[in-house]
Design an enzyme around this catalytic site. Structure first.
Site, PDB file in Angstrom:
ATOM      1  N   GLY A  81      -6.774  -1.367   5.268  1.00 56.55           N
ATOM      2  CA  GLY A  81      -7.202  -2.156   4.114  1.00 56.55           C
ATOM      3  C   GLY A  81      -7.569  -1.306   2.919  1.00 56.55           C
ATOM      4  N   ARG A  84     -10.882   1.780  -1.079  1.00 58.00           N
ATOM      5  CA  ARG A  84     -11.412   2.184  -2.386  1.00 58.00           C
ATOM      6  C   ARG A  84     -10.629   1.508  -3.510  1.00 58.00           C
ATOM      7  NH1 ARG A  84      -8.880   7.929  -4.205  1.00 58.00           N
ATOM      8  NH2 ARG A  84      -6.804   7.667  -3.331  1.00 58.00           N
ATOM      9  N   LYS A 104      -7.656   1.515  -8.232  1.00 57.60           N
ATOM     10  CA  LYS A 104      -7.915   2.556  -7.233  1.00 57.60           C
ATOM     11  C   LYS A 104      -9.103   3.377  -7.715  1.00 57.60           C
ATOM     12  CE  LYS A 104      -4.582   4.797  -5.210  1.00 57.60           C
ATOM     13  NZ  LYS A 104      -3.359   5.589  -4.924  1.00 57.60           N
ATOM     14  N   ARG A 174       2.552  -5.224   2.213  1.00 58.36           N
ATOM     15  CA  ARG A 174       3.094  -4.054   2.902  1.00 58.36           C
ATOM     16  C   ARG A 174       3.543  -4.453   4.305  1.00 58.36           C
ATOM     17  NH1 ARG A 174      -0.688   0.136   0.520  1.00 58.36           N
ATOM     18  NH2 ARG A 174      -1.973  -1.037  -0.921  1.00 58.36           N
ATOM     19  N   ASP A 238       1.685   1.258   6.173  1.00 60.99           N
ATOM     20  CA  ASP A 238       0.856   0.648   5.132  1.00 60.99           C
ATOM     21  C   ASP A 238       1.257   1.125   3.742  1.00 60.99           C
ATOM     22  OD1 ASP A 238      -0.425   3.023   6.475  1.00 60.99           O
ATOM     23  OD2 ASP A 238      -1.643   2.974   4.671  1.00 60.99           O
ATOM     24  N   ASN A 239       2.215   2.047   3.662  1.00 59.43           N
ATOM     25  CA  ASN A 239       2.735   2.521   2.377  1.00 59.43           C
ATOM     26  C   ASN A 239       4.185   2.096   2.155  1.00 59.43           C
ATOM     27  OD1 ASN A 239       0.354   3.783   1.640  1.00 59.43           O
ATOM     28  ND2 ASN A 239       0.949   5.752   2.509  1.00 59.43           N
TER      29      ASN A 239
END
Length: 467
Positions: A81, A84, A104, A174, A238-239
């Site tokens: 998740g 930041r 971010k 994603r 996740d990317n």
């Protein structure tokens, strides 16, 4: 100025959206603003530079931290998740479609896993430069709207100045989003997430068609990365986006001397995400997406697996067409060039030739002057023979110059610009941006930006994730 942000993601899958507020930034200082992108989003650049600064760091309204899972270097993490980051909401782009506005470095969220939730100026400027360079190269990517200094001190190995990046994307869905939905919310959450993805990216598609389109988009994306020598560096699930956009410019870099085993990431000790491995990893990631989506393909599990395998099996064909077609365009020729390409890549590797410089200089050879390209090789007989064979195909120099960049974000120049920017001098960053956002065609005075890094720099260069 009144900003209207929608909350499509949070409404569609509230289980995956944690409402959260950014860390207050009392005195934000704008470092760089993407004025053309701001205008496309209906945002007034003059307002963003003044009264809109609190908006750019998330201090005007709460956002949501998105939940997702992911395979990181092959190991599954069920709860990652936005540790930041915050999704402020969606804006309508000038083309009529929605774009996420995402931050971010805006502070810790419930997904932070022990991190401080902050970001330093250097990594946020890196994402700005790299993403805008990729956009200028015509490669699908998230975009950078602004980098704003927060005045906070970020503690890494050394104390660093803090910053927030405002990022824009077609969405932040994603592969890891679907892994999370499948493994935590059952079929209902998975179906709602898939339906949201379809409405956002491929209206009218079935769930299987959604997967097929993601396979095609990611195969083409990775081919396009490789055609300019780009190495993502951390291709975790996740990317990998559902939109087919490049996301998360952490330990990424552009390859200099051609070598399929090139790795710049400091954390990729085994070379999992090396330049030449990127298609294999992309297909592996897509297999994980297929596993997550299986219940939506068919009620019968065997039938669902068969459909998934058939769709996944198209990856190689999509990649090969994009890769070979792209190389054919870089060489300015048509027809069957497979033997020519194989021999060229062997020569480039054996002679440690700079990938970008070679293709840029080759246009001169198409016009009769082979020396600029030839001078990059030690094996002169080998390259002379290859150039003769290539010339016999009648290469189009003008077409080559339209697809072979002169200026890319050379790693040593990026590091110089980030170091200066972190110290308060944005001049090198602005000059680098000027070069890489107009990458085609030589411009007087920019020779420095077309030159490869010194050999001792490239031999030891490593990139870091920025967290």
């Amino acid at each position: 100025m009144s900003i209207s942000l929608s909350s499509d993601f949070a409404r569609a899958v509230p289980e995956m959206a944690v409402s959260w507020e950014a860390v207050p930034v009392p005195e934000p200082v704008l470092l760089v603003l993407n004025e053309p992108l701001a205008k496309e989003l209906g945002l007034d650049p003059a307002w963003l530079r003044s009264d809109g600064l609190p908006f750019l760091v998330g201090n005007e309204a709460p956002g949501v931290a998105q939940a997702y899972a992911g395979h990181q270097f092959g190991g599954y993490s069920p709860r990652l998740g936005d540790g930041r980051a915050l999704l402020l909401g969606e804006l309508t782009h000038a083309d009529g479609t929605l774009r996420d506005l995402h931050l971010k470095g805006s502070g810790r969220t419930p997904f932070a896993r022990g991190g401080d939730g902050l970001a330093a100026v250097g990594p946020m400027l890196r994402e700005y430069v790299l993403s805008e360079a990729m956009h200028a190269l015509g490669i699908p990517t998230t975009r950078s709207l602004a980098v704003v200094a927060t005045g906070a001190v970020v503690h890494r190995e050394l104390p660093l100045p803090g910053a927030v990046l405002a990022r824009v994307a077609s969405s932040h869905l994603r592969v890891g989003s679907f892994q999370y939905a499948r493994n935590t919310g059952g079929h209902d959450l998975l179906r709602r997430l898939a339906d949201h993805a379809i409405a956002r990216h491929h209206p009218g598609s079935t769930h299987l068609e959604l997967f097929e389109r993601v396979v095609a988009a990611q195969a083409e994306l990775v081919a396009r990365w490789m055609l300019v020598g780009f190495i993502h560096g951390v291709m975790n699930t996740d990317n990998m986006t559902i939109s087919g956009e490049t996301i998360d410019y952490g330990p990424c870099a552009f390859m200099e001397a051609y070598d399929p085993t090139t790795v710049y990431s400091s954390i990729d000790h085994g070379g999992r995400y090396a330049y030449g491995n990127q298609p294999i990893v992309a297909e592996w990631n897509l297999a994980r997406l297929a596993e997550a989506l299986l219940p939506l393909f068919a009620d019968d599990e065997d039938q669902a697996v068969s459909l998934a395998l058939e769709a996944l099996g198209t990856f190689d064909g999509h990649f090969e067409r994009a890769w070979i077609g792209g190389l054919r365009a870089k060489l300015g020729v048509t027809g069957d060039v497979q033997p020519l390409l194989k021999d060229l890549l062997t020569l480039l590797h054996a002679n440690h030739v700079d990938f970008t410089s070679f293709f840029h200089r080759l246009a001169a050879a198409a016009r009769g002057d082979a020396e600029p390209a030839r001078s990059l090789f030690l094996d002169l007989a080998g390259i002379d023979d290859w150039i003769a064979r290539w010339r016999s195909l009648g290469p189009d120099a003008d077409a080559m110059e339209r697809v072979n960049p002169v200026y890319i974000p050379r790693n040593h120049l990026v590091e110089e610009a980030l170091a200066a920017g972190s110290a308060g001098d944005l001049g090198p960053l602005e000059r680098l941006l000027d070069a890489v956002t107009s990458p085609y065609g030589e411009r007087p005075g920019l020779e420095h930006y077309a030159a490869p890094a010194p050999q001792d720099f490239s031999a030891t260069y490593r990139t870091f994730c920025g967290t």
